[in-house]
Design a protein around this motif. Structure first.
Motif, PDB file in Angstrom:
ATOM      1  N   GLY A  55      67.262  65.081  -0.731  1.00  0.00           N
ATOM      2  CA  GLY A  55      67.043  64.113   0.334  1.00  0.00           C
ATOM      3  C   GLY A  55      65.833  64.552   1.107  1.00  0.00           C
ATOM      4  N   ALA A  56      65.295  63.603   1.855  1.00  0.00           N
ATOM      5  CA  ALA A  56      64.035  63.858   2.533  1.00  0.00           C
ATOM      6  C   ALA A  56      64.102  65.098   3.411  1.00  0.00           C
ATOM      7  CB  ALA A  56      63.655  62.653   3.375  1.00  0.00           C
ATOM      8  N   ASP A  57      65.266  65.332   4.013  1.00  0.00           N
ATOM      9  CA  ASP A  57      65.368  66.453   4.949  1.00  0.00           C
ATOM     10  C   ASP A  57      65.026  67.796   4.332  1.00  0.00           C
ATOM     11  OD1 ASP A  57      68.014  65.335   7.120  1.00  0.00           O
ATOM     12  OD2 ASP A  57      65.850  65.258   7.262  1.00  0.00           O
ATOM     13  N   ASP A  58      65.356  67.930   3.068  1.00  0.00           N
ATOM     14  CA  ASP A  58      65.124  69.207   2.416  1.00  0.00           C
ATOM     15  C   ASP A  58      63.669  69.629   2.437  1.00  0.00           C
ATOM     16  OD1 ASP A  58      67.560  68.696  -0.169  1.00  0.00           O
ATOM     17  OD2 ASP A  58      67.708  69.499   1.840  1.00  0.00           O
ATOM     18  N   VAL A  59      62.812  68.649   2.375  1.00  0.00           N
ATOM     19  CA  VAL A  59      61.412  69.002   2.271  1.00  0.00           C
ATOM     20  C   VAL A  59      60.584  68.435   3.409  1.00  0.00           C
ATOM     21  CG1 VAL A  59      61.276  69.413  -0.194  1.00  0.00           C
ATOM     22  CG2 VAL A  59      61.101  67.081   0.682  1.00  0.00           C
ATOM     23  N   ALA A  60      61.266  67.802   4.384  1.00  0.00           N
ATOM     24  CA  ALA A  60      60.486  67.297   5.496  1.00  0.00           C
ATOM     25  C   ALA A  60      59.766  68.477   6.125  1.00  0.00           C
ATOM     26  CB  ALA A  60      61.395  66.634   6.514  1.00  0.00           C
ATOM     27  N   LEU A  61      58.484  68.352   6.318  1.00  0.00           N
ATOM     28  CA  LEU A  61      57.737  69.435   6.932  1.00  0.00           C
ATOM     29  C   LEU A  61      57.481  69.049   8.375  1.00  0.00           C
ATOM     30  CD1 LEU A  61      55.254  70.282   4.068  1.00  0.00           C
ATOM     31  CD2 LEU A  61      57.254  71.574   4.809  1.00  0.00           C
ATOM     32  N   SER A 120      63.469  71.886  12.752  1.00  0.00           N
ATOM     33  CA  SER A 120      64.188  73.044  12.246  1.00  0.00           C
ATOM     34  C   SER A 120      64.531  72.809  10.792  1.00  0.00           C
ATOM     35  CB  SER A 120      65.469  73.240  13.042  1.00  0.00           C
ATOM     36  OG  SER A 120      66.248  72.074  12.945  1.00  0.00           O
ATOM     37  N   SER A 121      63.712  72.004  10.148  1.00  0.00           N
ATOM     38  CA  SER A 121      64.017  71.667   8.762  1.00  0.00           C
ATOM     39  C   SER A 121      63.989  72.926   7.902  1.00  0.00           C
ATOM     40  CB  SER A 121      63.006  70.671   8.229  1.00  0.00           C
ATOM     41  OG  SER A 121      61.713  71.087   8.562  1.00  0.00           O
ATOM     42  N   THR A 122      64.840  72.959   6.910  1.00  0.00           N
ATOM     43  CA  THR A 122      64.844  74.104   6.015  1.00  0.00           C
ATOM     44  C   THR A 122      64.093  73.729   4.747  1.00  0.00           C
ATOM     45  OG1 THR A 122      66.878  73.345   5.005  1.00  0.00           O
ATOM     46  CG2 THR A 122      67.079  74.862   6.844  1.00  0.00           C
ATOM     47  N   VAL A 123      63.575  74.706   4.097  1.00  0.00           N
ATOM     48  CA  VAL A 123      62.935  74.460   2.811  1.00  0.00           C
ATOM     49  C   VAL A 123      63.889  74.966   1.752  1.00  0.00           C
ATOM     50  CG1 VAL A 123      60.971  74.981   1.347  1.00  0.00           C
ATOM     51  CG2 VAL A 123      60.650  74.694   3.799  1.00  0.00           C
ATOM     52  N   SER A 124      64.538  74.046   1.074  1.00  0.00           N
ATOM     53  CA  SER A 124      65.545  74.495   0.116  1.00  0.00           C
ATOM     54  C   SER A 124      64.936  74.660  -1.262  1.00  0.00           C
ATOM     55  CB  SER A 124      66.692  73.502   0.062  1.00  0.00           C
ATOM     56  OG  SER A 124      66.213  72.271  -0.425  1.00  0.00           O
ATOM     57  N   ASP A 125      63.814  74.040  -1.464  1.00  0.00           N
ATOM     58  CA  ASP A 125      63.245  74.091  -2.797  1.00  0.00           C
ATOM     59  C   ASP A 125      61.724  74.045  -2.689  1.00  0.00           C
ATOM     60  OD1 ASP A 125      62.374  73.746  -5.352  1.00  0.00           O
ATOM     61  OD2 ASP A 125      63.890  72.259  -5.882  1.00  0.00           O
ATOM     62  N   TYR A 126      61.131  75.195  -2.887  1.00  0.00           N
ATOM     63  CA  TYR A 126      59.677  75.278  -2.696  1.00  0.00           C
ATOM     64  C   TYR A 126      58.911  74.448  -3.718  1.00  0.00           C
ATOM     65  CZ  TYR A 126      60.197  78.675   0.992  1.00  0.00           C
ATOM     66  OH  TYR A 126      60.499  79.268   2.178  1.00  0.00           O
ATOM     67  N   ARG A 127      59.521  74.233  -4.861  1.00  0.00           N
ATOM     68  CA  ARG A 127      58.806  73.456  -5.879  1.00  0.00           C
ATOM     69  C   ARG A 127      58.538  72.034  -5.421  1.00  0.00           C
ATOM     70  NH1 ARG A 127      62.684  74.720 -10.713  1.00  0.00           N
ATOM     71  NH2 ARG A 127      63.972  73.983  -8.994  1.00  0.00           N
ATOM     72  N   LYS A 128      59.480  71.521  -4.605  1.00  0.00           N
ATOM     73  CA  LYS A 128      59.293  70.151  -4.134  1.00  0.00           C
ATOM     74  C   LYS A 128      58.036  70.021  -3.282  1.00  0.00           C
ATOM     75  CE  LYS A 128      64.002  68.450  -4.008  1.00  0.00           C
ATOM     76  NZ  LYS A 128      65.087  68.289  -3.034  1.00  0.00           N
ATOM     77  N   GLY A 160      53.203  79.216   7.610  1.00  0.00           N
ATOM     78  CA  GLY A 160      54.406  78.777   6.911  1.00  0.00           C
ATOM     79  C   GLY A 160      54.221  77.317   6.508  1.00  0.00           C
ATOM     80  N   PRO A 161      54.979  76.859   5.514  1.00  0.00           N
ATOM     81  CA  PRO A 161      54.771  75.497   5.020  1.00  0.00           C
ATOM     82  C   PRO A 161      55.070  74.414   6.067  1.00  0.00           C
ATOM     83  CG  PRO A 161      56.687  76.523   3.969  1.00  0.00           C
ATOM     84  CD  PRO A 161      55.994  77.596   4.746  1.00  0.00           C
ATOM     85  N   ASP A 162      55.788  74.766   7.127  1.00  0.00           N
ATOM     86  CA  ASP A 162      56.036  73.761   8.177  1.00  0.00           C
ATOM     87  C   ASP A 162      54.737  73.330   8.853  1.00  0.00           C
ATOM     88  OD1 ASP A 162      55.862  76.407   9.251  1.00  0.00           O
ATOM     89  OD2 ASP A 162      56.550  75.628  11.177  1.00  0.00           O
TER      90      ASP A 162
END
Ligand code: SF4
Length: 527
Positions: free
Chosen positions: A25-31, A36-44, A234-236
């Motif tokens: 879902g969008a939240d996983d990779v929302a930057l 306080s979004s988390t990055v669950s999958d860096y590949r995304k 950081g990617p954020d």
């Protein structure tokens, strides 16, 4: 976006290594730089935002830092020009910024190290205190900001930043940054802020000002002269990078493109023009006519929107010869700059209203010339800034590393004994029993303690980091002893770091940076 989270998200986010199956879902990779979004999958991040895998440039980096070698620095945007400059001893710069919202901790150390590493390899280095952002977007008072700012700078100096060679500043007192921010603001639109950051009618003007200030921070190293510049973050922070790269391009006087005829073509159409030209040109001096190229495309290439558009343009151009050239499009140039550019183009050239075509120079030379003329005529000539991205550290208690949960992180100011205790109390990737651990091995990839080794405690010693990993997953290493060793190393690190902090205190006092700003004001409410 989440606006009520007091965290410094630069390192409050959980890192798992790709494969986790968290709900997509969008939240996983929302930057979100303030969320306080988390990055669950860096590949995304690669797929969705066009961040490139760092692995792909690793081979071009001279003596890469251990954070690069170990994949902690996992991604980049356009790092190649910086790597090349480091390799060839040419000008380059590195800059990053810190919001003084709390104590600097081991997550910030990654960025400190990245700045210092580039500085040691010859880059102009900058470290800044994002006090305007902390005040407007995080609601910190000026007193709090002054206090924390000092701590960030002491740690940066203690870790080896050379202030004689590099520059430290705070956003609020850097007049050049403020002027540049104002200038860049003329080329940034509120609608973009809405799209990129989710700003809306409730967002404070100061918060927006802190964004253009960050754009100015990012381009500040190029004020004197354009140069490849890397921003380790950081990617954020990637939304800021994308905007900065866009705004930098918009400030340019000229845009250099490749063309085949007097008309404009986009990249897809251009491929067709190139193909037709390659097929029809021969060693004779006979020109390739546009109509003939149209006929060729019609006969030889499968129809699609680009081909059809190219054919139409070619037919309209009729007997005009098709010839490769570089084109300088006038974007923001003054008349004097445009005239000077035309004058400076070597060899055969053709002038149009809004552009000039050069037939005897290649793209790279054209870029260089465009930049030179721009800079000579009062422009900035910015190169698009590059970035590198590091993984967020996992909290010691599992989950996020969060500045507001002391047990989850280790502050660079923690009493060394507390640091020792926190490591001893950390969650691990170990099995329920020693027996199982021997049988199955530990899960080093899921273990915050292993992360401590890889990100910090093993330092430059790859062999040691690998040994911990192998012993863990091979079942030879048990968590008790492993944590004891890590805890002792952490205690040593903190002792040593804090000693160095004390030693550089005088150095900091001698620097031209005001840490007692004595400003007045009311902090923003984070909107
Ligand atoms: Fe983590 Fe060390 Fe236990 Fe492995 S042995 S799971 S690295 S604490």
């Amino acid at each position: 976006m989440t606006r009520d989270n007091p965290e410094n998200t630069a390192d409050s986010t959980q890192a798992t290594d790709g494969g986790s199956d968290t709900a997509s879902g969008a939240d996983d990779v929302a930057l979100d730089p303030w969320g306080s979004s988390t990055v669950s999958d860096y590949r995304k991040l690669f797929e969705e935002f066009g961040i490139e895998a760092f692995d792909e440039v690793l081979g071009e980096v001279p003596e890469p830092h251990y954070l690069m070698r170990r994949g902690v620095i996992f991604g980049h945007r356009d790092y190649r020009p910086v790597a090349r400059a480091l390799r060839e001893g040419e000008d380059a710069a590195v800059l990053s910024g810190f919001m003084p919202t709390g104590d600097p901790h081991i997550g910030h150390k990654l960025v400190f190290d990245e700045i210092i590493w580039h500085q040691e390899r010859g880059a102009d280095a900058y470290g800044l205190i994002a006090d305007l952002e902390a005040h407007s977007a995080r609601g910190l008072s000026w007193d709090e900001i002054d206090e924390h700012a000092r701590d960030y700078l002491l740690s940066l100096l203690a870790l080896g930043f050379d202030p004689e060679e590099g520059e430290l500043y705070r956003q609020s007192t850097n007049r050049e940054v403020q002027d540049l921010a104002f200038e860049l603001g003329s080329n940034a639109r509120f609608a973009e802020f809405e799209g990129i950051y989710g700003f809306d009618g409730e967002t404070s003007v100061s918060h927006m000002q802190s964004v253009v200030t960050q754009m100015a921070d990012i381009l500040y190293p190029q004020l004197e002269e354009p140069k490849p510049t890397v921003i380790p973050v950081g990617p954020d922070q990637d939304p800021h990078m994308r905007l900065a790269r866009d705004v930098a391009a918009r400030m340019r006087y000229f845009k250099v493109t490749e063309a085949y005829a007097s008309f404009e073509a986009d990249a897809g159409e251009r491929d067709h023009l190139a193909a037709a030209y390659a097929a029809l040109s021969d060693d004779s001096d006979a020109p390739v006519r546009c109509v003939d190229a149209a006929d060729w495309l019609d006969a030889e290439m499968a129809p699609d929107a680009d081909r059809d558009a190219a054919i139409e343009k070619l037919r309209e151009a009729g007997k005009e010869p098709l010839r490769p050239r570089v084109r300088f499009l006038d974007r923001n140039a003054t008349d004097a700059a445009f005239d000077a550019l035309i004058e400076a183009v070597p060899g055969e050239k053709r002038r149009y209203d809004e552009h000039v075509d050069a037939f005897d120079m290649d793209r790279a030379a054209a870029e260089e010339l465009a930049r030179e003329v721009e800079v000579d005529h009062g422009g900035f000539g910015f190169l698009p800034p590059s970035s590198i991205y590091h993984r967020f550290m996992t909290g010691l208690t599992g989950g996020k590393m969060s500045s507001s949960v002391p047990a989850s992180h280790i502050s660079l100011l923690d009493d060394p004994e507390d640091g020792y205790d926190k490591v001893k109390a950390a969650t691990t990737g170990g099995r329920e029993t020693a027996e199982k651990q021997r049988e199955l091995g530990g899960e080093a990839d899921e273990c915050p303690v292993y992360e401590l080794y890889a990100y910090l405690l093993a330092g430059d010693d790859d062999e040691f980091a690998t040994e911990v990993y192998e012993e863990c997953v091979g079942g030879e290493r048990l968590c008790g002893g492993c944590k004891e060793q890590a805890a002792e190393l952490m205690r040593e690190f903190l002792e040593d770091h804090q000693e160095k902090r004390a030693e550089v205190a005088d150095l900091l006092d001698d620097l031209d940076i005001d840490l007692d700003a004595d400003r007045r004001g009311v902090p923003g409410d984070g909107h």
